[in-house]
Design a protein around this motif. Sequence first.
Motif, mmCIF file in Angstrom:
data_model
loop_
_atom_site.group_PDB
_atom_site.id
_atom_site.type_symbol
_atom_site.label_atom_id
_atom_site.label_comp_id
_atom_site.label_asym_id
_atom_site.label_seq_id
_atom_site.Cartn_x
_atom_site.Cartn_y
_atom_site.Cartn_z
ATOM 1 N N GLN A 93 83.686 52.664 -67.427
ATOM 2 C CA GLN A 93 83.843 51.604 -68.423
ATOM 3 C C GLN A 93 82.678 51.745 -69.409
ATOM 4 O O GLN A 93 81.680 51.026 -69.341
ATOM 5 C CB GLN A 93 83.851 50.233 -67.730
ATOM 6 C CG GLN A 93 85.026 50.057 -66.804
ATOM 7 C CD GLN A 93 85.005 48.729 -66.067
ATOM 8 O OE1 GLN A 93 84.188 47.859 -66.338
ATOM 9 N NE2 GLN A 93 85.911 48.564 -65.118
ATOM 10 N N TRP A 94 82.841 52.720 -70.297
ATOM 11 C CA TRP A 94 81.733 53.167 -71.140
ATOM 12 C C TRP A 94 81.177 52.067 -72.048
ATOM 13 O O TRP A 94 79.957 51.913 -72.145
ATOM 14 C CB TRP A 94 82.156 54.367 -71.985
ATOM 15 C CG TRP A 94 82.760 55.494 -71.201
ATOM 16 C CD1 TRP A 94 83.931 56.128 -71.482
ATOM 17 C CD2 TRP A 94 82.246 56.138 -70.027
ATOM 18 N NE1 TRP A 94 84.177 57.119 -70.549
ATOM 19 C CE2 TRP A 94 83.164 57.147 -69.651
ATOM 20 C CE3 TRP A 94 81.107 55.956 -69.248
ATOM 21 C CZ2 TRP A 94 82.970 57.967 -68.538
ATOM 22 C CZ3 TRP A 94 80.916 56.764 -68.133
ATOM 23 C CH2 TRP A 94 81.829 57.757 -67.800
ATOM 24 N N ASP A 95 82.016 51.336 -72.728
ATOM 25 C CA ASP A 95 81.518 50.323 -73.669
ATOM 26 C C ASP A 95 80.730 49.226 -72.951
ATOM 27 O O ASP A 95 79.662 48.811 -73.417
ATOM 28 C CB ASP A 95 82.664 49.709 -74.476
ATOM 29 C CG ASP A 95 83.313 50.708 -75.432
ATOM 30 O OD1 ASP A 95 82.643 51.696 -75.821
ATOM 31 O OD2 ASP A 95 84.488 50.502 -75.783
ATOM 32 N N GLN A 96 81.246 48.769 -71.814
ATOM 33 C CA GLN A 96 80.536 47.748 -71.045
ATOM 34 C C GLN A 96 79.223 48.300 -70.496
ATOM 35 O O GLN A 96 78.218 47.590 -70.457
ATOM 36 C CB GLN A 96 81.408 47.222 -69.893
ATOM 37 C CG GLN A 96 82.655 46.511 -70.344
ATOM 38 C CD GLN A 96 83.871 47.427 -70.425
ATOM 39 O OE1 GLN A 96 83.774 48.612 -70.730
ATOM 40 N NE2 GLN A 96 85.036 46.858 -70.174
ATOM 41 N N ALA A 97 79.242 49.570 -70.084
ATOM 42 C CA ALA A 97 78.020 50.195 -69.574
ATOM 43 C C ALA A 97 76.961 50.283 -70.668
ATOM 44 O O ALA A 97 75.791 49.962 -70.434
ATOM 45 C CB ALA A 97 78.320 51.578 -69.006
ATOM 46 N N PHE B 22 68.050 56.819 -69.193
ATOM 47 C CA PHE B 22 68.814 57.970 -68.720
ATOM 48 C C PHE B 22 70.299 57.614 -68.596
ATOM 49 O O PHE B 22 71.172 58.371 -69.025
ATOM 50 C CB PHE B 22 68.272 58.453 -67.371
ATOM 51 C CG PHE B 22 68.961 59.681 -66.881
ATOM 52 C CD1 PHE B 22 68.606 60.935 -67.360
ATOM 53 C CD2 PHE B 22 69.991 59.594 -65.958
ATOM 54 C CE1 PHE B 22 69.254 62.073 -66.923
ATOM 55 C CE2 PHE B 22 70.656 60.730 -65.516
ATOM 56 C CZ PHE B 22 70.279 61.964 -65.991
ATOM 57 N N GLY B 23 70.590 56.442 -68.002
ATOM 58 C CA GLY B 23 71.981 56.013 -67.852
ATOM 59 C C GLY B 23 72.662 55.843 -69.190
ATOM 60 O O GLY B 23 73.816 56.276 -69.380
ATOM 61 N N LEU B 24 71.956 55.226 -70.134
ATOM 62 C CA LEU B 24 72.515 55.030 -71.473
ATOM 63 C C LEU B 24 72.791 56.373 -72.134
ATOM 64 O O LEU B 24 73.861 56.587 -72.718
ATOM 65 C CB LEU B 24 71.580 54.179 -72.327
ATOM 66 C CG LEU B 24 72.025 53.907 -73.762
ATOM 67 C CD1 LEU B 24 73.394 53.249 -73.804
ATOM 68 C CD2 LEU B 24 70.976 53.044 -74.469
ATOM 69 N N GLY B 25 71.851 57.289 -72.018
ATOM 70 C CA GLY B 25 72.061 58.620 -72.584
ATOM 71 C C GLY B 25 73.273 59.309 -71.984
ATOM 72 O O GLY B 25 74.078 59.912 -72.696
ATOM 73 N N SER B 26 73.428 59.175 -70.694
ATOM 74 C CA SER B 26 74.559 59.781 -70.002
ATOM 75 C C SER B 26 75.887 59.204 -70.490
ATOM 76 O O SER B 26 76.849 59.942 -70.734
ATOM 77 C CB SER B 26 74.409 59.563 -68.498
ATOM 78 O OG SER B 26 75.524 60.042 -67.803
ATOM 79 N N VAL B 27 75.945 57.898 -70.649
ATOM 80 C CA VAL B 27 77.172 57.263 -71.128
ATOM 81 C C VAL B 27 77.450 57.669 -72.572
ATOM 82 O O VAL B 27 78.601 57.957 -72.936
ATOM 83 C CB VAL B 27 77.094 55.727 -71.001
ATOM 84 C CG1 VAL B 27 78.262 55.062 -71.711
ATOM 85 C CG2 VAL B 27 77.072 55.320 -69.541
ATOM 86 N N ASN C 135 72.698 59.976 -80.538
ATOM 87 C CA ASN C 135 72.219 58.755 -79.887
ATOM 88 C C ASN C 135 71.839 59.012 -78.439
ATOM 89 O O ASN C 135 70.884 58.440 -77.926
ATOM 90 C CB ASN C 135 73.262 57.633 -79.979
ATOM 91 C CG ASN C 135 73.408 57.114 -81.372
ATOM 92 O OD1 ASN C 135 72.476 57.138 -82.177
ATOM 93 N ND2 ASN C 135 74.594 56.608 -81.698
ATOM 94 N N ALA C 136 72.588 59.887 -77.787
ATOM 95 C CA ALA C 136 72.286 60.232 -76.396
ATOM 96 C C ALA C 136 70.924 60.907 -76.307
ATOM 97 O O ALA C 136 70.102 60.566 -75.440
ATOM 98 C CB ALA C 136 73.369 61.135 -75.822
ATOM 99 N N LEU C 137 70.668 61.856 -77.217
ATOM 100 C CA LEU C 137 69.385 62.574 -77.193
ATOM 101 C C LEU C 137 68.189 61.638 -77.355
ATOM 102 O O LEU C 137 67.131 61.877 -76.773
ATOM 103 C CB LEU C 137 69.359 63.640 -78.306
ATOM 104 C CG LEU C 137 70.131 64.909 -78.008
ATOM 105 C CD1 LEU C 137 70.168 65.795 -79.244
ATOM 106 C CD2 LEU C 137 69.528 65.636 -76.823
ATOM 107 N N LYS C 138 68.369 60.581 -78.106
ATOM 108 C CA LYS C 138 67.264 59.614 -78.316
ATOM 109 C C LYS C 138 66.861 58.919 -77.022
ATOM 110 O O LYS C 138 65.764 58.404 -76.929
ATOM 111 C CB LYS C 138 67.679 58.565 -79.364
ATOM 112 C CG LYS C 138 67.848 59.124 -80.741
ATOM 113 C CD LYS C 138 68.352 58.042 -81.706
ATOM 114 C CE LYS C 138 68.698 58.617 -83.050
ATOM 115 N NZ LYS C 138 69.289 57.626 -83.948
#
Length: 136
Positions: free
Chosen positions: A94-98, A117-122, A131-134
């Motif tokens: 559930q990517w958006d909620q995550a 790390f979790g946010l980057g992964s999602v 955005n993930a790299l940030k």
Amino acid sequence: RPLLLGQPNDFECLVLAAEANATLGDLQQAFVSYEAAARLQPNNADVWVALGNTAQQLGRMQDAQNSYQKAVTVDSSRALAYYNLATVYHAQDQWDQAVDAYQQALTRDASLYEAHFGLGSVLEQKQQWQNALKQY
């Protein structure tokens, strides 16, 4: 259980029993004790987080989600509760909620590296590469 026989409505006894059961590996009984404790003190965010953690370990993701949501409703300053909620969403794709829950966690504690790390992964899953790299 002997601890609870005389005090089934004693919050502290229930939490101690839950912790002991969790330590001994009886997660189902720990869940039952935390659930009873949460009914006695529904405004105690710590017990909701503990219940969520136990539910998550049992693979009861909906119970975990509900418990973490209750924890952040009771005390919206809980970065770890938002992080734990994010991990439940993440595990269920559930990517958006995550993303929202990870961001809520980081708003409350920007040093929570697990949330970065979790946010980057999602964000990678959502193909938002920059955005993930940030987050890493």
